[in-house]
Structures are given as C-alpha cells and as structure tokens.
Scaffold this active site. Structure first.
Site, PDB file in Angstrom:
ATOM      1  CG  ASP A  11      43.843  39.023  34.774  1.00 33.57           C
ATOM      2  OD1 ASP A  11      43.391  37.905  35.096  1.00 33.57           O
ATOM      3  OD2 ASP A  11      43.628  40.045  35.426  1.00 33.57           O
ATOM      4  CD  GLU A  23      48.918  41.489  42.081  1.00 37.92           C
ATOM      5  OE1 GLU A  23      49.302  42.681  42.084  1.00 37.92           O
ATOM      6  OE2 GLU A  23      47.832  41.149  41.615  1.00 37.92           O
TER       7      GLU A  23
END
Ligand SMILES: *[C@@H]1O[C@H](CO)[C@@H](O)[C@H](O)[C@H]1NC(C)=O
Ligand SMILES: *[C@@H]1O[C@H](CO)[C@@H](O)[C@H](O)[C@H]1NC(C)=O
Ligand SMILES: *[C@@H]1O[C@H](CO)[C@@H](O)[C@H](O)[C@H]1NC(C)=O
Length: 820
Positions: A558, A790
């Site tokens: 990202d 995560e």
C-alpha cells in the site's frame, strides 16, 4: 494490504472513494479523446465508418473479455468438491465471519449458526457476526483440524462460551454433525444475568425447512431438504447442567420468518426481540427477558425465497446445550452423536489432533513449553477455522469501460486474513496462508490453489480481492467493491505451489499448467517496465498532490514509499523479484510435466543475474537496493487554508496537501525497507554477492530495520518513516512489523546460513536472533491480548491494525518449527 483491504473506514474511506471517482473521470477523459482522434483521422482517410466501428468493437470486445472465463479446462475437475467426491469436506465452519456457524460447500447453501445475548437492562448486545466493535476480549479456535472437529473459546465480558463441533461421516451427503455449547460466567456476582442462545438454520434461495414444535413455543427439531444436501433432521436438545447429569431449567422461544437474505439475519432477530417474556424457574425469582416474538419485516426489504427458523433457549449459566444434525441418507446410525458419545468423539479427535500437530511441526521435540505449543495450535486452528466457501459474482471494471460489470458466478474455497475485518479471499494473502496449510493438509492447499486459478478470465487476470455473495459484500463499503482489471497483486500462490511441488500429482499439475502459463503471461505483458527485464505495478494513485506518497495498492505494500511522481519510467524492485520467482516456479512445473521450460529458465536466469540487478536497482547513495522513478527527495504535507466561503456558507476546514520542495527527477527512490530486501527475501542474491554484507547490515541496524520484535517495514532513518500519508491515512507499511515479510526473511537467512559463502556466519546469527524476537513477541502479545494481529508496533511490539488476524500472522507456527 491487498489493496483497499487494509484501509480503515470513516473519513479515509470517503476520501478514497472521491479519489477513485476522480480517477475514473480521468480515465474516461483521455479515452474519449482518443476515440475522437481516431474518428477524425479516419474521416480524413475516408474510411470513417469502418474505423469508428472498429474502435467501438475493440472496446466492446475488451469488455467482453473482462468477464469471459479462461478457456482452459478448469483446474478443479467438475464435481470434485461435492458431497459424493469429497464427503469429509462437505460440511465445515465455512462462514468465517460469524462467531460460530456451519454450512456446506454448495452454491446457495443452507446455513446454520449461533447468536447469543446476555440479558440485561435495555436488552444487552446481540452477538452474531465477528465485529471488533463487540469488544470481545478473546475468541478463536484453540483446535480445529480443518475437517472433523473444532474447539473454540469465546470471552464476552463475564461470559465464557465454548463452541465445539464434531462431524461423523456416513450416507451420501456429508454425514452427521453435532454441536456443544458450554456457557458459564466468570467473576460475576449474583444474580447471574440470564443468557439466551439462538440457534438458527436458514435457506438461501433453495431448500425447504419444516419446524417441529413442543408445547407451542419450543422448537424441538427442524426437518428439511436442500440441493446436494438431501433430507435431514436438526434436533435442539434440552440444556443440561455442566456435569451433563441433570436437566437445566430454561425458557424457550422460537421464530419462523421469511429471510430477507443471509446478510440481514442479525437485523431480523434484533427487530423481533421483545421483553414481554418472563423467566420463572421453580422456586426462583421471576425475571423479564428479551425473546424473539413476531417478525414484522425490515425496511427496504425485497421479497426473497429464503426461510429462517430459530430456536431460542434462555437459561441462567452455567449450562450446556447440544444440537445434532442427522443426514437422511445415513443408514444404521450407531447412536445419536450427543452426550457421552459426543464427549468420546471429541476426546478422540483432540488426541489425534495433538499427535498430528506434533508429528507435523515437532514443537515438543524442539523444547517449546506447553503454553507455547498451545499458542501455535491456536494459530493454525484459527487459520483453518477461517476457511470459507463463497459463491457469487465480483464487480469488475476495465479502464476502457465507463461502468463496472458483474463477473460470471464463481465459487471460492479459501482462507481469509481476518474473521472480523477481512472475511473474504485476498490473492496475495492466500499464498502465505497456504505456506502453512500446505504442511498441515497438502490436499486442501492444492484444492485452494486450483479454486483461485479457476477465477481467471480469458486475459489471464485474477482479481485480487474476492467479494462473492451477499454476506461477503455486506462487510465491504460499496465504493471498495470494484476490482480494476489493470491491477495486479503479488503472485504468492506460486510460493505455496513451490512448496507443494515435490509431492504434487502430475495430473493435478497438468490441469494447472495452462492457467499458470496464462497468469504468468498476464503479469509479463501487462506489468512490464520501461526497459527490458524491468517491471512496474500499474494502478498507482494518480493525483500525487493529495498524498505524501501516492499509494501502490497492487504491490500489497500500500503506502510503502515509491517514486514521488508516478510515471511510466518507474521500475519496481519487488515486482521484478516476484517475476523471477514466478519464472522459477513455472520452469519447475514445466520440467515436471515435460513441457517446454526453456523460455522460463531463460527469464529466470536473466532476472537472477546479479550484475543486471545491481545495474537496474542498486542505489549507491542509499547503499541499498531500491525502486527507480521520477522522485523528489523533499516532499511534505502542509496545511492549506480553503478558499473563502461563498456568502452565507460556513468556512471549509483546512486541508493537508503535499508540497514538493525540490523538483522530481529520474533517480533511485531514497527509501530503505522491505522493498530493498526483496533480492534477499526471494533469494536472488548470490551468497557471494558483494552487496549481501550491506543488506545484512541494514537488517541488523537499529537505526534501520532491526527491532527487538522483528524487522520493521521502513528504516527508522528513512524520510517517510512513520509519516501519515494524508490527514486521514496513518502510516501502514512505514515502520510496522509484518509477519509475512519476516517469515520470508527467516526463510532466506536460514538458506544463506546453510550455503557456503562469506556471510554464512552472519546470516546464521541474524537468523537465530530474528526468529527468537519474532516468536517471543507474537507469543507475548497473544498471551496478553488474546489475539494474533495484522501487524506489530516497532517501538513496543504491541499488536496493531485489525484483530483477530490469524491470516499470515499464523506463519509464526512455521518459524517456531523452522520449516521453510
Ligand atoms: C409441555 O409442558 C408441560 C407443562 O409445562 C410439561 O409437563 C410437558 O412435559 C411439556 N411437554 C413437552 C413435550 O415438553
Ligand atoms: C516476457 O516478456 C518479454 C518481453 O515481451 C519476452 O521477451 C519474454 O519472452 C517473456 N517471457 C516469457 C517466459 O514468456
Ligand atoms: C517528473 O514529474 C514532473 C512533475 O510532474 C514532470 O514535470 C516531469 O516531466 C517528470 N519527469 C519525468 C522524466 O517523467
């Protein structure tokens, strides 16, 4: 990371929606321009009609190809996943987004599930789908073998729930199963609040259900039939005390409703609750409680062909409730799978699981204490318990189209990154998931990879995020549903395939090969870079002025810093390394099959040429490998005052915009982090490479990538370290520790430590320290917080982002096992 996946909701989401809308505008603009030019030229050439038709035709055919499945025979043989060919996998906990539920691997399957409610003032909170906002302090599978049984523990304030299931094969429709729910309160004074458990069964457009009532309010059983499943009986047994010796007093309610769709079941139940009911145990106090009453319909509901039957049992914990599912085609059933028989089956499966876990990963042999072995069992189990079976259509769009279109109906059997936040398939995550699952159950991994390859369109493209079916869609903001046909994602499935290769049957590889070939060509052609043997991720954010550094969602990383000004001149190092891996795996598969492997080998050798790699990607001023592109080393975000408001309007809020303080030029990108490590991570760097010492030094430097918890994603002395990308986008891959990349680093260090070379000793030492740091921190965070996360903070080691995240963070099991 699979693109918008890591994105959080709220402001950021709206902003991104706007970005996307503008991007579509921009894509449309030049498109129309091109058409106009072509038409003008054609007019001049007198071939006007023909050329215009040709342009329209090429648009139309591009649109058609987008949704045309690849013509190769499917990688999964027809009917290979149904109840006859694969009875043991027919039923499963394939609804990862609910705390507890099961369904079959059928399109429009019948679903079963559990909701619960702690009764209290105002009705308490109904629990059903996994939501971070529920604030559960723990939930997850402690044991789950992916096929036969599972044990999950849930902690919801003072309530402790254990949800267990066991399957028993027989007949022609996947056999029987049973559930046991054990409930008790912990650390709560009296009177203990009442607990309601709601067991439901619902159809999704096919199948019929029939309720069987006792005394008008207790749903004792449901009989029914469904496609592929045949006829069945679901029985709700009366609750017992925890010792299971005595019946337990309970109140019963039931609901029968037309289902407005599986994604709205929670609303149906919530809207049906009324507190006009009274709990009257013999000799105990009378208490009002909420129970399902009548269902009046939901706003915005359209009629459906779905049925919902729900059994509510309300009791004062502790207590145990069992449910049995019996398939109509089982003959000579020995006994009902309940009570003592269920306990016996559970303990057998637990013992078998523990033995197989030790045989597979050897953590006991390696000297891990029991709590750490339990942690590893839970990590694997939560990944297996997160397997889902999805059915539906993706929404896809090509740059040549004005409107998105629905892809053909598809099914997908896949693990998911997070049961709460990302309960659907993600292409690049899945390769990492299967690295672990391939060790536990290679047959399952082979099937998952085949499922993914069967999603390919005729161009060879696989959309990276799979949002199939209403339940999956309900978890995604509408603006993120779209998959763009120019967007890739790292081909990590090939990492998993490489692991499976030695034992993969030839017929399996033969079915896969045409699709692998098409997939490879799609990357090789659509993501080519400006020079031979360079590559560039398509689909970066346009409008650089809106971001400190425009994101590259396709790469999976990202907001990892890339060239500040996206341009066709860019070359992306990580993609080049992925292509080297892809060439290697394709060559190996081709060789196994006796197919021509030459072109892949040539490509692999060219992409692994260390001299060329240095020439294209070694940044001397950074002392590291890097991307190359149109880059400014001096950018920052600055508050910009809005234009004065129109008369009578409130003033707009100031905005953060990007300021470029030095003109961009073509050069290496000054960011040291995960991308710089790719030649090492995917083992392209030769053990005697003169660059290896610098790469290892950057990994070990605390100013750069080293932390006591694992390798951070971006060097601490890098200009964009921990910088926000916009007002609404906190740093993501700009410092945090990610387990997938740390696993690749361990794998590579392990290999350099076991290969002759001048850095061998140093690699071995780094390997030992990194493995210790990563495993110790994940274990500690799990013990404290109850979850895998995560990503992890590089300053405190704490879990961050979403949870539970037994996706690639479960790779910690392989790090413990030293299985690379
Ligand atoms: C129905 O209710 C009565 C009175 O509460 C009870 O005695 C009887 O056992 C119940 N019947 C069944 C089938 O549960
Ligand atoms: C990849 O693309 C390049 C450039 O088009 C081509 O030369 C090469 O043969 C392709 N590689 C394979 C293995 O198809
Ligand atoms: C780099 O970006 C600047 C600003 O957008 C642009 O003017 C320039 O032409 C670009 N240079 C190259 C080589 O693409």
């Amino acid at each position: 990371m699979a693109g918008e996946r890591r994105r959080r909701g709220g402001e950021g989401a709206r902003e991104r929606a706007r970005d996307r809308a503008t991007r579509r505008e921009q894509q449309r603009g030049p498109g129309r321009g091109r058409t106009a030019l072509v038409i003008a030229a054609a007019a001049a050439a007198v071939a006007l009609g023909v050329a215009a038709v040709a342009t329209e035709w090429s648009r139309w055919s591009a649109a058609a190809r987008l949704v045309t499945p690849h013509p190769a025979p499917p990688a999964l043989p027809p009917d290979s996943t149904g109840p006859l060919a694969s009875p043991h996998r027919f039923w499963g906990t394939y609804r990862p987004h609910v705390y507890f539920g099961m369904k079959t691997r059928s399109p429009r399957a019948l679903v079963t599930g559990l909701m619960w409610l702690q009764q209290g003032e105002g009705g308490g909170s109904l629990r059903h789908t996994c939501e971070q906002s529920d604030g559960l302090s723990r939930y997850g599978w402690l044991m789950h073998d992916g096929v036969n049984f599972g044990v999950q523990e849930i902690r919801d304030k003072g309530l402790f729930l254990k949800t267990e299931f066991v399957k028993r094969l027989g007949g022609e429709h996947g056999g029987d199963w049973s559930w046991r729910i054990t409930a008790r309160m912990e650390g709560v004074g009296s009177p203990v609040p009442l607990l309601s458990l709601f067991f439901y069964v619902a159809t999704d457009g096919q199948g019929t259900l029939k309720p069987h009532l006792e005394n008008r309010t207790r749903l004792a059983a449901v009989t029914g039939t469904a496609e592929e499943l045949g006829s069945f009986t679901l029985t709700f047994l009366r609750p017992t005390t925890e010792s299971r010796e005595d019946p337990k007093y309970a109140s019963y309610n039931y609901l029968e409703a037309a289902s407005p769709g599986l994604h709205r079941l929670t609303e149906v139940v919530r809207s049906s609750l009324s507190n006009r009911f009274v709990f009257t145990p013999p000799g105990g106090p009378r208490r009002r409680f909420f129970a399902v009453d009548t269902f009046q319909g939901l706003p915005g509901e359209h009629p459906r062909e779905g049925q919902l039957l729900l059994h509510q049992v309300t009791l004062e914990p502790p207590g145990i409730v069992e449910v049995t599912f019996e398939s109509g085609s089982v003959v000579g059933r020995p006994s009902r799978l309940a009570g003592g028989a269920l306990s016996a089956a559970l303990s057998q499966h637990v013992a078998a699981f523990e033995q197989r876990f030790e045989e597979t990963f050897g953590l006991g042999r390696k000297g891990f204490p029991l709590p750490q072995q339990r942690f590893a069992q839970a990590a694997l189990s939560d990944l297996l318990g997160g397997m889902g079976y999805f059915h539906g259509r993706s929404l896809v769009q090509s740059p040549l189209q004005e409107q998105p279109v629905a892809a053909p109906e598809a099914v997908l059997f896949t693990a998911v990154p997070s049961r709460s936040f990302f309960p659907r398939g993600f292409l690049w995550d899945e390769g990492f998931h299967q690295l672990l699952l391939a060790r536990w159950d290679p047959v399952l991994s082979r099937e998952v990879i085949a499922h993914w390859l069967d999603l390919m369109n005729t161009e060879g493209w696989i959309p990276r995020e799979q949002i199939l079916g209403e339940e999956a869609r309900a978890k995604v903001p509408p603006e993120f549903l779209l998959q763009h046909s120019e967007t890739a994602n790292p081909p990590t499935l090939l990492l998993a395939l490489q692991r499976l290769l030695p034992d993969a049957p030839l017929p399996y590889l033969r079915r896969l090969f045409p699709r692998l070939h098409a997939w490879y060509n799609w990357y090789n052609q659509t993501q080519a870079g400006p020079l031979p043997l360079t590559f560039r991720w398509r689909g970066r954010d346009t409008q650089p002025e809106r971001f400190l550094n425009p994101k590259t969602l396709a790469s999976g990383l990202d907001d990892y810093p890339r060239a500040s000004h996206p341009s066709p001149e860019e070359r992306h190092l990580d993609l080049r390394c992925w292509m080297a891996l892809a060439s290697r795996v394709l060559a190996e598969v081709a060789e196994r099959l006796g197919e021509p492997a030459g072109p892949y080998r040539v490509m692999e050798q060219a992409l692994s040429d260390n001299g060329l790699l240095e020439q294209l990607h070694w940044a001397p001023e950074l002392g590291a490998f890097a991307d190359y592109g149109n880059h400014s080393a001096a950018v920052g975000l600055r508050w910009q005052s809005p234009a004065p408001p129109a008369p009578g309007q409130p003033p707009a809020a100031p905005q953060l915009v990007r300021e470029v303080r030095e003109a961009p030029r073509l050069r290496f990108v000054g960011a040291l982090g995960y991308v710089s490590l790719f030649p090492l991570l995917l083992q392209l760097l030769r053990p005697d490479s003169p660059r290896l010492p610098a790469v290892l030094a950057a990994m070990r430097s605390e100013q750069q990538l080293w932390t006591p918890f694992g390798l951070r994603s971006l060097a601490r002395d890098s200009p964009l370290y921990m910088q926000r990308n916009t007002q609404h986008d906190p740093p993501y891959w700009r410092g945090s520790i990610w387990v997938n990349i740390n696993y690749l680093a361990l794998q590579a260090l392990h290999s350099y430590a076991n290969t002759e070379g001048p850095q061998r000793e140093q690699a071995a030492e780094l390997y030992r320290e990194l493995r210790h740091n990563l495993v110790a921190n994940l274990y500690r965070q799990h013990a404290e917080s109850g979850f895998l996360w995560e990503h992890y903070s590089d300053s405190t080691g704490r879990g961050q982002g979403c949870h539970p995240f037994a996706g690639w963070s479960a790779l910690v099991v392989l790090a413990m096992a030293e299985d690379y």
